[in-house]
Design a protein around this motif. Structure first.
Motif, PDB file in Angstrom:
ATOM      1  N   GLY A  94      11.444  66.994  25.848  1.00 48.35           N
ATOM      2  CA  GLY A  94      12.841  66.952  25.444  1.00 48.35           C
ATOM      3  C   GLY A  94      13.508  68.303  25.608  1.00 48.35           C
ATOM      4  N   ALA A  95      12.763  69.381  25.334  1.00 47.80           N
ATOM      5  CA  ALA A  95      13.308  70.728  25.498  1.00 47.80           C
ATOM      6  C   ALA A  95      13.651  70.999  26.953  1.00 47.80           C
ATOM      7  CB  ALA A  95      12.313  71.761  24.983  1.00 47.80           C
ATOM      8  N   ARG A  96      12.834  70.477  27.874  1.00 47.55           N
ATOM      9  CA  ARG A  96      13.137  70.664  29.299  1.00 47.55           C
ATOM     10  C   ARG A  96      14.419  69.941  29.679  1.00 47.55           C
ATOM     11  NH1 ARG A  96       7.698  69.345  30.134  1.00 47.55           N
ATOM     12  NH2 ARG A  96       8.210  67.588  31.497  1.00 47.55           N
ATOM     13  N   THR A  97      14.634  68.773  29.090  1.00 52.50           N
ATOM     14  CA  THR A  97      15.873  68.052  29.362  1.00 52.50           C
ATOM     15  C   THR A  97      17.073  68.803  28.802  1.00 52.50           C
ATOM     16  OG1 THR A  97      14.888  65.851  29.514  1.00 52.50           O
ATOM     17  CG2 THR A  97      17.175  65.948  28.799  1.00 52.50           C
ATOM     18  N   ILE A  98      16.949  69.340  27.592  1.00 53.47           N
ATOM     19  CA  ILE A  98      18.039  70.115  27.005  1.00 53.47           C
ATOM     20  C   ILE A  98      18.365  71.320  27.886  1.00 53.47           C
ATOM     21  CG2 ILE A  98      18.636  71.621  25.061  1.00 53.47           C
ATOM     22  CD1 ILE A  98      17.127  69.609  23.272  1.00 53.47           C
ATOM     23  N   THR A  99      17.323  71.982  28.405  1.00 52.53           N
ATOM     24  CA  THR A  99      17.537  73.121  29.299  1.00 52.53           C
ATOM     25  C   THR A  99      18.282  72.696  30.557  1.00 52.53           C
ATOM     26  OG1 THR A  99      15.541  74.233  28.498  1.00 52.53           O
ATOM     27  CG2 THR A  99      16.378  74.908  30.656  1.00 52.53           C
ATOM     28  N   GLU A 100      17.916  71.537  31.106  1.00 53.15           N
ATOM     29  CA  GLU A 100      18.574  71.055  32.319  1.00 53.15           C
ATOM     30  C   GLU A 100      20.022  70.661  32.048  1.00 53.15           C
ATOM     31  OE1 GLU A 100      19.257  69.692  36.273  1.00 53.15           O
ATOM     32  OE2 GLU A 100      18.014  71.210  35.308  1.00 53.15           O
ATOM     33  N   ILE A 101      20.267  69.998  30.927  1.00 54.20           N
ATOM     34  CA  ILE A 101      21.630  69.629  30.550  1.00 54.20           C
ATOM     35  C   ILE A 101      22.492  70.880  30.394  1.00 54.20           C
ATOM     36  CG2 ILE A 101      22.993  68.768  28.587  1.00 54.20           C
ATOM     37  CD1 ILE A 101      20.857  66.602  28.233  1.00 54.20           C
ATOM     38  N   HIS A 102      21.911  71.893  29.778  1.00 56.30           N
ATOM     39  CA  HIS A 102      22.618  73.154  29.571  1.00 56.30           C
ATOM     40  C   HIS A 102      22.947  73.804  30.913  1.00 56.30           C
ATOM     41  CE1 HIS A 102      23.903  76.239  26.789  1.00 56.30           C
ATOM     42  NE2 HIS A 102      23.305  77.156  27.516  1.00 56.30           N
ATOM     43  N   ARG A 103      21.982  73.805  31.818  1.00 56.93           N
ATOM     44  CA  ARG A 103      22.194  74.392  33.146  1.00 56.93           C
ATOM     45  C   ARG A 103      23.304  73.667  33.891  1.00 56.93           C
ATOM     46  NH1 ARG A 103      21.483  73.618  38.227  1.00 56.93           N
ATOM     47  NH2 ARG A 103      20.623  71.524  37.911  1.00 56.93           N
ATOM     48  N   LEU A 104      23.313  72.344  33.806  1.00 50.34           N
ATOM     49  CA  LEU A 104      24.332  71.557  34.501  1.00 50.34           C
ATOM     50  C   LEU A 104      25.737  71.895  34.001  1.00 50.34           C
ATOM     51  CD1 LEU A 104      22.510  68.099  34.559  1.00 50.34           C
ATOM     52  CD2 LEU A 104      23.089  69.493  36.559  1.00 50.34           C
ATOM     53  N   LEU A 105      25.871  72.073  32.680  1.00 50.91           N
ATOM     54  CA  LEU A 105      27.184  72.421  32.135  1.00 50.91           C
ATOM     55  C   LEU A 105      27.612  73.810  32.613  1.00 50.91           C
ATOM     56  CD1 LEU A 105      29.638  72.012  30.278  1.00 50.91           C
ATOM     57  CD2 LEU A 105      28.327  73.207  28.524  1.00 50.91           C
ATOM     58  N   LEU A 106      26.723  74.794  32.508  1.00 51.08           N
ATOM     59  CA  LEU A 106      27.073  76.152  32.915  1.00 51.08           C
ATOM     60  C   LEU A 106      27.466  76.191  34.391  1.00 51.08           C
ATOM     61  CD1 LEU A 106      24.340  78.290  31.105  1.00 51.08           C
ATOM     62  CD2 LEU A 106      26.653  77.738  30.339  1.00 51.08           C
ATOM     63  N   GLU A 107      26.775  75.418  35.198  1.00 45.72           N
ATOM     64  CA  GLU A 107      27.082  75.365  36.627  1.00 45.72           C
ATOM     65  C   GLU A 107      28.459  74.750  36.864  1.00 45.72           C
ATOM     66  OE1 GLU A 107      25.180  72.385  39.547  1.00 45.72           O
ATOM     67  OE2 GLU A 107      24.026  74.222  39.854  1.00 45.72           O
ATOM     68  N   ALA A 108      28.763  73.653  36.151  1.00 45.17           N
ATOM     69  CA  ALA A 108      30.051  72.981  36.325  1.00 45.17           C
ATOM     70  C   ALA A 108      31.208  73.827  35.811  1.00 45.17           C
ATOM     71  CB  ALA A 108      30.030  71.630  35.611  1.00 45.17           C
ATOM     72  N   ALA A 109      30.962  74.612  34.740  1.00 42.62           N
ATOM     73  CA  ALA A 109      32.028  75.413  34.127  1.00 42.62           C
ATOM     74  C   ALA A 109      32.193  76.783  34.772  1.00 42.62           C
ATOM     75  CB  ALA A 109      31.741  75.588  32.632  1.00 42.62           C
ATOM     76  N   ALA A 110      31.251  77.190  35.627  1.00 36.81           N
ATOM     77  CA  ALA A 110      31.265  78.540  36.206  1.00 36.81           C
ATOM     78  C   ALA A 110      32.596  78.917  36.866  1.00 36.81           C
ATOM     79  CB  ALA A 110      30.111  78.693  37.197  1.00 36.81           C
ATOM     80  N   PRO A 111      33.258  78.013  37.617  1.00 35.47           N
ATOM     81  CA  PRO A 111      34.517  78.409  38.266  1.00 35.47           C
ATOM     82  C   PRO A 111      35.662  78.678  37.281  1.00 35.47           C
ATOM     83  CG  PRO A 111      33.577  76.462  39.324  1.00 35.47           C
ATOM     84  CD  PRO A 111      32.848  76.660  38.036  1.00 35.47           C
ATOM     85  N   TYR A 112      35.505  78.300  36.014  1.00 40.65           N
ATOM     86  CA  TYR A 112      36.619  78.375  35.063  1.00 40.65           C
ATOM     87  C   TYR A 112      36.358  79.343  33.909  1.00 40.65           C
ATOM     88  CZ  TYR A 112      36.823  74.004  37.606  1.00 40.65           C
ATOM     89  OH  TYR A 112      36.787  73.071  38.598  1.00 40.65           O
ATOM     90  N   THR A 113      35.280  80.124  33.976  1.00 36.24           N
ATOM     91  CA  THR A 113      34.970  81.022  32.862  1.00 36.24           C
ATOM     92  C   THR A 113      36.040  82.096  32.674  1.00 36.24           C
ATOM     93  OG1 THR A 113      33.565  82.310  34.374  1.00 36.24           O
ATOM     94  CG2 THR A 113      32.467  80.686  32.961  1.00 36.24           C
TER      95      THR A 113
END
Length: 218
Positions: free
Chosen positions: A132-151
């Motif tokens: 489950g921790a690996r999934t949380i890490t992946e979910i977190h990575r996906l958000l940071l990647e999607a939000a990167a252009p708008y930081t």
């Protein structure tokens, strides 16, 4: 010294399309039974009957019920990762659009078999929590990647740290909603709750630090 219990051997992955389809049917049947009756009531015989296959077919793939639960947990976590990735790819191209997609996708994914997911984690203990921790890490990575252009829109003193905080807060709220007795249920209630979580996260990200402002005036 007490030895760590060995992890169950991985189940046999299918190599042919027909076998993969059978495995998908078995896991779907297992999830249906576990969701309605609980893991304790789920048996290999019952899963076989629900899936329309012989018990021998299941035992050729899984050595025991523990392996079946392992595969079921993996399937549910992979689905969450894939669903979130799809929703973030389709998000409106803005910081608020990404946070909206994140909150709505997370809440929906936890609503899917929400009563079963915590039971799976409890049943498999530490190893399940590690997965489950690996999934949380992946979910977190996906958000940071999607939000990167708008930081650049974030007004906190440390945009990356602030985005990390907002992501964790929304994830925690969605998970908590899946286990609380008075959870937001039904499409309208979930949509409203996800909107509120997104609004909260955006308000935080667009508000300058209180402590920084206070220090500037001293």
């Amino acid at each position: 010294m007490t030895e760590e219990p060995e992890s169950p051997a991985p189940y046999r992955e299918p190599r042919q399309a027909r076998s993969a389809a059978t495995l998908a049917r078995v896991l779907r049947a297992a999830e249906e039974i576990a969701s309605t009756s609980g893991l304790e009531e789920m048996t290999m015989t019952g899963v076989a009957a629900q899936a329309g296959v012989s018990v021998g077919t299941i035992y050729r793939r899984f050595e025991d019920k523990e392996q079946l639960i392992t595969a079921l947990t993996e399937r549910m976590l992979e689905r969450r990762e894939e669903y979130l990735a799809e929703q973030l790819r389709a998000a409106e191209p803005s910081l608020s659009g990404v946070l909206d997609a994140y909150a709505h996708a997370l809440l929906q994914s936890f609503a899917d078999s929400s009563s079963l997911f915590p039971e799976l984690l409890r049943a498999r203990g530490t190893k399940s929590l590690d997965r489950g921790a690996r999934t949380i890490t992946e979910i977190h990575r996906l958000l940071l990647e999607a939000a990167a252009p708008y930081t650049g829109q974030i007004r906190r003193s440390s945009p990356q740290a602030a985005l990390d905080t907002a992501a964790r807060a929304v994830l925690g709220a969605c998970f908590h909603n899946s286990v609380r007795p008075d959870a937001a249920t039904g499409e309208a209630a979930r949509r409203q709750y996800a909107d509120e979580l997104s609004d909260m996260a955006i308000a935080y990200l667009l508000t300058p630090d209180r402590r920084r402002n206070r220090a500037a005036h001293t």
